[in-house]
Design a protein around this motif. Structure first.
Motif, PDB file in Angstrom:
ATOM      1  N   LYS A  25      33.507  19.332  53.447  1.00 58.14           N
ATOM      2  CA  LYS A  25      32.141  19.662  53.036  1.00 58.14           C
ATOM      3  C   LYS A  25      31.456  20.561  54.061  1.00 58.14           C
ATOM      4  CE  LYS A  25      31.526  15.454  50.343  1.00 58.14           C
ATOM      5  NZ  LYS A  25      30.897  14.127  50.310  1.00 58.14           N
ATOM      6  N   LEU A  26      31.682  20.286  55.348  1.00 54.26           N
ATOM      7  CA  LEU A  26      31.122  21.156  56.389  1.00 54.26           C
ATOM      8  C   LEU A  26      31.664  22.579  56.249  1.00 54.26           C
ATOM      9  CD1 LEU A  26      31.201  18.828  59.525  1.00 54.26           C
ATOM     10  CD2 LEU A  26      29.176  19.950  58.585  1.00 54.26           C
ATOM     11  N   ALA A  27      32.954  22.695  56.007  1.00 57.63           N
ATOM     12  CA  ALA A  27      33.561  24.021  55.837  1.00 57.63           C
ATOM     13  C   ALA A  27      32.982  24.747  54.624  1.00 57.63           C
ATOM     14  CB  ALA A  27      35.080  23.889  55.703  1.00 57.63           C
ATOM     15  N   GLN A  28      32.783  24.024  53.529  1.00 55.88           N
ATOM     16  CA  GLN A  28      32.209  24.641  52.332  1.00 55.88           C
ATOM     17  C   GLN A  28      30.786  25.115  52.593  1.00 55.88           C
ATOM     18  OE1 GLN A  28      32.750  21.352  49.646  1.00 55.88           O
ATOM     19  NE2 GLN A  28      34.728  22.110  48.898  1.00 55.88           N
ATOM     20  N   LEU A  29      30.009  24.312  53.304  1.00 54.92           N
ATOM     21  CA  LEU A  29      28.637  24.693  53.609  1.00 54.92           C
ATOM     22  C   LEU A  29      28.603  25.920  54.518  1.00 54.92           C
ATOM     23  CD1 LEU A  29      25.631  24.160  53.320  1.00 54.92           C
ATOM     24  CD2 LEU A  29      25.810  22.504  55.188  1.00 54.92           C
ATOM     25  N   VAL A  30      29.435  25.939  55.529  1.00 60.96           N
ATOM     26  CA  VAL A  30      29.489  27.102  56.421  1.00 60.96           C
ATOM     27  C   VAL A  30      29.894  28.349  55.638  1.00 60.96           C
ATOM     28  CG1 VAL A  30      30.737  28.133  58.376  1.00 60.96           C
ATOM     29  CG2 VAL A  30      29.857  25.797  58.536  1.00 60.96           C
ATOM     30  N   GLN A  31      30.844  28.205  54.745  1.00 66.31           N
ATOM     31  CA  GLN A  31      31.267  29.344  53.922  1.00 66.31           C
ATOM     32  C   GLN A  31      30.092  29.918  53.135  1.00 66.31           C
ATOM     33  OE1 GLN A  31      34.304  30.737  53.895  1.00 66.31           O
ATOM     34  NE2 GLN A  31      33.745  32.244  52.370  1.00 66.31           N
ATOM     35  N   MET A  32      29.197  29.036  52.685  1.00 65.29           N
ATOM     36  CA  MET A  32      28.046  29.486  51.889  1.00 65.29           C
ATOM     37  C   MET A  32      26.961  30.133  52.739  1.00 65.29           C
ATOM     38  SD  MET A  32      27.733  26.378  49.050  1.00 65.29           S
ATOM     39  CE  MET A  32      26.330  25.756  49.872  1.00 65.29           C
ATOM     40  N   ILE A  33      26.801  29.701  53.996  1.00 64.47           N
ATOM     41  CA  ILE A  33      25.653  30.166  54.776  1.00 64.47           C
ATOM     42  C   ILE A  33      26.007  31.160  55.884  1.00 64.47           C
ATOM     43  CG2 ILE A  33      24.309  28.107  54.282  1.00 64.47           C
ATOM     44  CD1 ILE A  33      24.984  27.024  57.040  1.00 64.47           C
ATOM     45  N   ILE A  34      27.265  31.506  56.028  1.00 64.55           N
ATOM     46  CA  ILE A  34      27.646  32.444  57.080  1.00 64.55           C
ATOM     47  C   ILE A  34      27.423  33.882  56.612  1.00 64.55           C
ATOM     48  CG2 ILE A  34      30.087  32.690  56.462  1.00 64.55           C
ATOM     49  CD1 ILE A  34      30.656  32.501  59.517  1.00 64.55           C
ATOM     50  N   ASP A  35      26.945  34.693  57.507  1.00 60.56           N
ATOM     51  CA  ASP A  35      26.858  36.135  57.254  1.00 60.56           C
ATOM     52  C   ASP A  35      28.220  36.697  57.624  1.00 60.56           C
ATOM     53  OD1 ASP A  35      26.647  38.941  57.804  1.00 60.56           O
ATOM     54  OD2 ASP A  35      24.470  38.721  57.835  1.00 60.56           O
ATOM     55  N   HIS A  36      28.985  37.102  56.619  1.00 62.09           N
ATOM     56  CA  HIS A  36      30.364  37.520  56.856  1.00 62.09           C
ATOM     57  C   HIS A  36      30.454  38.806  57.667  1.00 62.09           C
ATOM     58  CE1 HIS A  36      32.115  34.309  54.488  1.00 62.09           C
ATOM     59  NE2 HIS A  36      31.135  34.497  53.626  1.00 62.09           N
ATOM     60  N   GLY A  37      29.388  39.565  57.702  1.00 65.63           N
ATOM     61  CA  GLY A  37      29.394  40.782  58.517  1.00 65.63           C
ATOM     62  C   GLY A  37      29.255  40.499  59.996  1.00 65.63           C
ATOM     63  N   SER A  38      28.275  39.651  60.333  1.00 63.34           N
ATOM     64  CA  SER A  38      27.995  39.375  61.745  1.00 63.34           C
ATOM     65  C   SER A  38      28.642  38.094  62.242  1.00 63.34           C
ATOM     66  CB  SER A  38      26.481  39.267  61.965  1.00 63.34           C
ATOM     67  OG  SER A  38      25.965  38.107  61.324  1.00 63.34           O
ATOM     68  N   GLY A  39      29.032  37.200  61.324  1.00 62.41           N
ATOM     69  CA  GLY A  39      29.585  35.915  61.722  1.00 62.41           C
ATOM     70  C   GLY A  39      28.517  34.899  62.086  1.00 62.41           C
ATOM     71  N   GLU A  40      27.254  35.244  61.909  1.00 59.20           N
ATOM     72  CA  GLU A  40      26.152  34.342  62.239  1.00 59.20           C
ATOM     73  C   GLU A  40      25.841  33.437  61.045  1.00 59.20           C
ATOM     74  OE1 GLU A  40      22.732  36.450  63.605  1.00 59.20           O
ATOM     75  OE2 GLU A  40      23.872  37.626  65.047  1.00 59.20           O
ATOM     76  N   LEU A  41      25.389  32.243  61.377  1.00 59.97           N
ATOM     77  CA  LEU A  41      24.962  31.325  60.330  1.00 59.97           C
ATOM     78  C   LEU A  41      23.512  31.592  59.993  1.00 59.97           C
ATOM     79  CD1 LEU A  41      26.506  27.918  61.469  1.00 59.97           C
ATOM     80  CD2 LEU A  41      27.367  29.482  59.737  1.00 59.97           C
ATOM     81  N   ARG A  42      23.210  31.660  58.702  1.00 59.61           N
ATOM     82  CA  ARG A  42      21.846  31.817  58.208  1.00 59.61           C
ATOM     83  C   ARG A  42      21.424  30.467  57.663  1.00 59.61           C
ATOM     84  NH1 ARG A  42      20.657  36.523  60.562  1.00 59.61           N
ATOM     85  NH2 ARG A  42      22.183  38.109  60.011  1.00 59.61           N
ATOM     86  N   VAL A  43      20.703  29.705  58.479  1.00 62.56           N
ATOM     87  CA  VAL A  43      20.383  28.328  58.137  1.00 62.56           C
ATOM     88  C   VAL A  43      18.893  28.190  57.863  1.00 62.56           C
ATOM     89  CG1 VAL A  43      20.557  25.926  58.853  1.00 62.56           C
ATOM     90  CG2 VAL A  43      22.250  27.569  59.644  1.00 62.56           C
ATOM     91  N   SER A  44      18.579  27.804  56.635  1.00 65.95           N
ATOM     92  CA  SER A  44      17.197  27.528  56.268  1.00 65.95           C
ATOM     93  C   SER A  44      16.992  26.008  56.274  1.00 65.95           C
ATOM     94  CB  SER A  44      16.895  28.087  54.872  1.00 65.95           C
ATOM     95  OG  SER A  44      17.570  27.314  53.898  1.00 65.95           O
ATOM     96  N   SER A  45      15.775  25.583  56.008  1.00 65.51           N
ATOM     97  CA  SER A  45      15.502  24.145  55.988  1.00 65.51           C
ATOM     98  C   SER A  45      16.296  23.450  54.879  1.00 65.51           C
ATOM     99  CB  SER A  45      14.008  23.887  55.813  1.00 65.51           C
ATOM    100  OG  SER A  45      13.543  24.447  54.605  1.00 65.51           O
TER     101      SER A  45
END
Length: 85
Positions: A11-31
């Protein structure tokens, strides 16, 4: 040897897959994502703590020469692993 992946890790991997910016590798995390992420991180913490505790107990039991205790702890670890899917 099979690699076991706990459902929390999947589940953590799936969530990271959804919120990662694939260009920069940064996580875009909202509330919203944090609401999903925090319980998974807490479940992961509990899983790691329980596993480490059992492994440390097994080492103590082995050092004490109590192989019956080692077998009991090993069974508990095996039961935990069997719950993985």
């Amino acid at each position: 040897m099979a690699v076991i992946i706990h459902p929390v890790h999947r589940k953590l991997a799936q969530l990271v897959q959804m919120i990662i910016d694939h260009g920069s590798g940064e996580l875009r995390v909202s509330s919203i994502e944090i609401r999903f992420l925090l319980p998974l991180l807490m479940d992961n913490l509990k899983l790691v703590q329980e596993t480490d505790m059992l492994k440390n107990l097994a080492l103590e039991a082995q050092t004490a020469g109590d192989m019956e205790w080692v077998q009991e702890i090993t069974m508990r670890l095996d039961e935990m692993e069997a719950k993985f899917s």
